[in-house]
Write a protein that holds these residues in place. Structure first.
Motif, PDB file in Angstrom:
ATOM      1  N   GLU A 190      31.342 -16.136 -18.703  1.00 24.29           N
ATOM      2  CA  GLU A 190      31.865 -15.578 -19.960  1.00 24.29           C
ATOM      3  C   GLU A 190      31.171 -14.227 -20.117  1.00 24.29           C
ATOM      4  N   GLU A 200      30.487 -10.459 -21.673  1.00 24.55           N
ATOM      5  CA  GLU A 200      30.582  -9.505 -22.788  1.00 24.55           C
ATOM      6  C   GLU A 200      30.424  -8.089 -22.252  1.00 24.55           C
ATOM      7  N   GLU A 204      34.839  -9.579 -25.127  1.00 29.29           N
ATOM      8  CA  GLU A 204      34.392 -10.638 -24.218  1.00 29.29           C
ATOM      9  C   GLU A 204      35.591 -11.172 -23.463  1.00 29.29           C
ATOM     10  N   GLY A 256      25.766 -10.431 -23.009  1.00 24.74           N
ATOM     11  CA  GLY A 256      25.342 -11.428 -22.027  1.00 24.74           C
ATOM     12  C   GLY A 256      26.474 -11.779 -21.080  1.00 24.74           C
ATOM     13  N   HIS A 280      27.402 -15.333 -19.867  1.00 26.88           N
ATOM     14  CA  HIS A 280      27.010 -16.740 -19.987  1.00 26.88           C
ATOM     15  C   HIS A 280      27.713 -17.545 -18.894  1.00 26.88           C
ATOM     16  N   ALA A 306      20.386 -14.426 -28.219  1.00 24.65           N
ATOM     17  CA  ALA A 306      20.045 -14.519 -26.797  1.00 24.65           C
ATOM     18  C   ALA A 306      18.703 -15.241 -26.726  1.00 24.65           C
ATOM     19  N   ARG A 318      22.572 -19.238 -20.783  1.00 29.29           N
ATOM     20  CA  ARG A 318      22.731 -17.991 -21.543  1.00 29.29           C
ATOM     21  C   ARG A 318      21.766 -16.874 -21.125  1.00 29.29           C
TER      22      ARG A 318
HETATM   23  N1  GLU Z   1      25.764 -11.238 -27.422  1.00 30.48           N
HETATM   24  C1  GLU Z   1      24.962 -12.431 -27.254  1.00 30.48           C
HETATM   25  C2  GLU Z   1      24.182 -12.338 -25.948  1.00 30.48           C
HETATM   26  O1  GLU Z   1      23.694 -11.288 -25.638  1.00 30.48           O
HETATM   27  C3  GLU Z   1      25.796 -13.682 -27.292  1.00 30.48           C
HETATM   28  C4  GLU Z   1      26.656 -13.882 -28.493  1.00 30.48           C
HETATM   29  C5  GLU Z   1      27.541 -15.102 -28.324  1.00 30.48           C
HETATM   30  O2  GLU Z   1      27.068 -16.221 -28.508  1.00 30.48           O
HETATM   31  O3  GLU Z   1      28.680 -14.931 -27.895  1.00 30.48           O
HETATM   32  O4  GLU Z   1      24.037 -13.281 -25.206  1.00 30.48           O
END
Ligand code: GLU
Ligand code: MG
Length: 420
Positions: free
Chosen positions: A125, A127, A180, A227, A229, A290, A327
């Motif tokens: 996943e 971003e 994302e 991130g 994930h 995070a 994560r």
């Molecule tokens: N942007 C957050 C990260 O750096 C995650 C946010 C989310 O849970 O989607 O992992």
């Protein structure tokens, strides 16, 4: 005159960049057999392009062989076609090269299958920031923010599908210009391949629209992080999901809990591979959603290992949905190396029958330098990467660290944003 198609073949290398070489498309059949010659030193091309260190110098030759099953062919109206393959790097004798990122993952997946009969089902996943929408006002999760990104999202989904990657979701995220994208889960190597293809396709679509995307872990040290994930579960050899157990803690099977515990146990050292840049550690700070600790939890987006939600009452459907999210990764990591480390650590957890540490999980390293010291001290990681790659990787990443030593966090973020 008609243009002559060119095919690129590459891999997501130690820096997480997709690098390789290209050839006339008419030569595909022969290139699938003999590949393209590559200087071994190229595996050490740094995050910023230059070769900051190399254990190979100007010597030797290895061969980048396209994997026919990874063909990406995406024509864009009024523009060039994206035509590329993912490849394996082999020696002149045709053997797997110890530094080939896909080989490091293949070894991990083979081990998992041989020792447990399990196959990994996973998805990334991802971003990222898209420059084609204004940063202000920030419109977290708003329909208007989705609207204002224009044709990017719809083109991205179509291009992914055309490239053989099944889109699962595309959404406007929390941060300014942040989106994302997630693909459907895929088995083993294909999951990491899909992550690499998705990053390239996102960049390809943005380029056609006169823009850029950036998967950098964090563009501003005080801003929102991005991130990558990694969601995972298992299938047995009959394709049945085996992570779910209705009666177990968090409804995760014993094997799944041991796998989680293995990741948790080795995580501080593995950060050097899954969050492998200087800026990665600006993301792993308080109030960023995070993780900062090697912890695990049910439905908790602050944890390193989150047991994901399941909806509905039908046990068959529940078992199918059941997955765990890792994560502590970002897009400066090669998906091959990051996934390989997770699989090896999880497998070690099964082997040792490890238990999840609920009470005093260890803190994650707070800098790349600390993470590299932990990686250096990890005999397990040395085995998983292979000792040559393990020692070379340390030199490689320490050179990256040194090249940024005199810069402040804002400048460091700016440099990573330029290249990821
Ligand atoms: N942007 C957050 C990260 O750096 C995650 C946010 C989310 O849970 O989607 O992992
Ligand atoms: Mg997100």
């Amino acid at each position: 005159m008609q243009r002559e198609p060119i095919i690129f073949v590459g891999t997501s290398d130690l820096s997480g960049h997709f690098r390789g070489k290209s050839f006339p498309a008419v030569d595909l059949a022969s290139r699938l057999r003999r590949g393209l010659g590559l200087a071994p030193t190229n595996i050490f091309l740094s995050a910023f392009g230059s070769i900051q260190m190399t254990t190979f110098g100007t010597q030797g030759e290895v061969f980048l062989i396209p994997d026919a099953a990874t063909r990406v062919f995406v024509p864009f109206d009024g523009s060039t076609t994206e035509y590329f393959f993912l490849g394996d790097i082999k020696t002149a004798a045709g053997e797997a090269w110890d530094f080939c990122p896909r080989q490091v993952l293949r070894r991990a997946l083979d081990r998992l299958k041989t020792e447990t009969g399990l196959r990994l089902l996973a998805t990334f996943e991802q971003e990222f920031l898209y420059s084609g929408v204004s940063a202000h006002p920030s419109q977290p999760y708003e329909l208007d923010s989705l609207r204002r990104q224009g044709a990017f999202g719809e083109t991205l989904l179509a291009a992914m599908r055309e490239a053989g990657v099944v889109p699962d979701s595309f959404l406007s995220e929390f941060g300014p210009q942040q989106f994302e994208v997630t693909s459907a889960p895929a088995i083993g190597m294909r999951a990491a391949d899909d992550a690499v293809i998705t990053r390239e396709i996102a960049q390809a679509v943005a380029f056609r629209l006169g823009h850029r995307v950036s998967f950098t872990p964090i563009a501003d040290p005080n801003g929102v992080g991005s991130g990558t994930h990694i969601h995972w579960s298992f299938l047995d050899l009959d394709n049945q999901p085996v992570l779910y157990d209705e009666l177990a803690r968090w409804q995760i099977s014993l094997l799944g809990q041991q796998f989680m515990a293995g990741i948790q146990y080795h995580l501080p050292a593995l950060c050097a591979v899954t969050t492998p840049s200087v800026a990665s550690y600006y993301r792993l700070r308080p109030n960023r959603w995070a993780p900062m600790t090697a912890d695990a939890g049910l439905l908790d987006r602050g944890t390193a290992l989150r047991v994901c939600p399941i909806i509905g009452a039908d046990p068959v459907q529940r078992a199918k949905q059941c997955n765990v999210e890792f994560r502590v990764a970002d897009a400066t990591a090669s998906p091959y190396l990051a996934l390989a480390m997770l699989v090896q650590a999880g497998l070690e957890g099964i082997r040792q029958r490890r238990e999840i540490n609920l009470n005093d999980p260890r803190p994650l390293p707070t800098s790349l330098g600390d993470a590299l010291n932990l990686l250096e001290a990890s005999d397990a990681a040395k085995d998983w990467l292979g000792s040559d790659l393990h020692s070379a990787y340390l030199l490689f990443k320490r050179a990256e660290l040194k090249s940024l030593a005199d810069l402040d966090e804002i400048e460091i973020c700016r440099r990573y944003r330029e290249v990821y």
